[in-house]
Design a protein around this motif. Structure first.
Motif: not given
Length: 399
Positions: A132-144, A176-189
């Protein structure tokens, strides 16, 4: 203790193995049937140890196989999904099915649910977070499968384990013991496409120039006029009945939508989508003309009781995907940039903003669940209003 009839055999590769056929595990208290199974091992001791393990597990589960009937994560997930379907609308059901097929089941589907550990889940959540944190590199849509909404995928896993816990299949929820990371998700423009007032005028001038009395031409004159006048979603328009149109009060009542392309769901997208929208004189006039044209058409077919506002030519619910080719032809012939049906909803929002309607009124017209959603989506669609405000400022601050 009776001597166990453990026999030696050879595999296709010539390796020596041992088997105990029809080993008695216990009697199922629910069915009264004896539970027997074949046990294989590398040694006779290994076969004996496995037999004891199976017997102990059977006693631990209350002398029944009922609790072990769902063994793999996929089996439990499908059980969870069957329950989920009873409580949700079709759109939510389809979305959950997509999440299961594209994320949850590929990650854990074939594993025994009782053997899945916190560490394995944590590893998968981290993998989704990195994706999810990977850069889009100009793409407007993420692959499934790139899991933009990785927190949602973890939530689904957690709900499946809670389901397993409620069924008595597992004793503890490893999520219950899993830690969900907080990452910055690039929004497609994404470019928000809509028609300005001048472009809409050009479009409707072209529609009026089309030959009258033809089903397709009359259909699109009414449909596009209504979409621009009301801001309806295309699925809401396809589900409209004539009883939803109040010609006297000049309103449209929205209480349903189409799903899965041609099924009418008797509730709209959200609670806020239930609404009554006022429309202008021109839209009412066009809809009246379409009403009488349609009535004559279906009387000729011997089906005068057709109630849908925008049905198929032979009657019944229209799959709006079948209208896209004709829509594109109309737009091309009108010499305008291509626009989707949803683009007419945005065009309505733009008209409302430039007519200086408040965001609250626009929210109610569009049926958005939250005011902030309306503001986030459409605040940039008011260039004319911004120009007017700049003129007012310039006149006032002339010092």
């Amino acid at each position: 203790m009776n001597k166990l009839n453990i026999k030696e055999y050879k595999t296709k590769a010539g390796e020596v193995r041992y088997i105990l056929r029809g080993a008695y595990i216990g009697t199922d208290v629910l069915t009264g049937k004896q539970i027997k199974t074949d046990i294989r091992g590398r040694t006779k001791t290994g076969v004996k140890n496995e037999l004891e393990r199976l017997k102990n597990n059977f006693k631990k589960n209350g002398n029944t196989k009922g609790k072990e009937s769902l063994e793999t994560f996929e089996e439990v997930a499908e059980s969870f999904f069957e329950l989920y379907k009873l409580q949700r609308k079709i759109g939510s059901i389809d979305q959950m099915r997509s999440n299961l097929d594209n994320y949850t089941l590929p990650a854990f589907g074939n594993k025994r649910i009782s053997k899945i550990t916190t560490a394995q889940i944590q590893q998968q959540v981290i993998k989704w977070g990195k994706s999810a944190a990977a850069p889009l590199n100009g793409r407007q849509k993420r692959t499934t499968g790139q899991a933009k909404r990785y927190k949602l995928q973890f939530n689904i896993i957690n709900r499946i384990f809670q389901h397993a816990l409620s069924l008595g299949i597992i004793e503890n929820n490893p999520c219950q013991s899993v830690i969900v990371p907080q990452v910055k998700v690039e929004q497609a423009k994404k470019e928000i496409k809509f028609y300005k007032k001048s472009e809409l005028a050009k479009l409707f001038n072209y529609l009026e120039s089309l030959k009258s009395g033809q089903w397709s031409n009359e259909y699109f004159k009414a449909l596009l006029r209504l979409l621009v006048a009301s801001g309806l979603r295309i699925g809401e328009a396809m589900a409209l009945s004539w009883s939803d149109i109040n010609f006297q009060n000049q309103t449209v009542s929205v209480s349903k939508t189409t799903v899965r392309r041609f099924q009418i769901q008797d509730t709209p997208k959200s609670n806020k989508s239930n609404r009554i929208i006022s429309i202008d004189d021109k839209a009412i006039y066009v809809l009246k003309s379409w009403y009488f044209f349609q009535k004559k058409h279906f009387m000729k077919l011997g089906n005068p009781q057709q109630n849908l506002v925008f049905p198929k030519i032979e009657g019944g619910v229209m799959d709006y995907h079948n209208l896209i080719y004709k829509l594109n032809n109309i737009i091309k012939n009108a010499e305008l940039p291509l626009l989707s049906f949803h683009g007419f909803r945005r065009s309505h929002a733009s008209l409302c903003l430039n007519a200086e309607m408040s965001y609250k009124v626009i929210q109610e017209r569009l049926g958005h669940s939250k005011l902030q959603l309306t503001m986030d989506l459409y605040s940039h669609l008011e260039p004319e209003k911004k120009n007017k405000e700049l003129e007012l400022f310039t006149k006032y601050a002339n010092f």
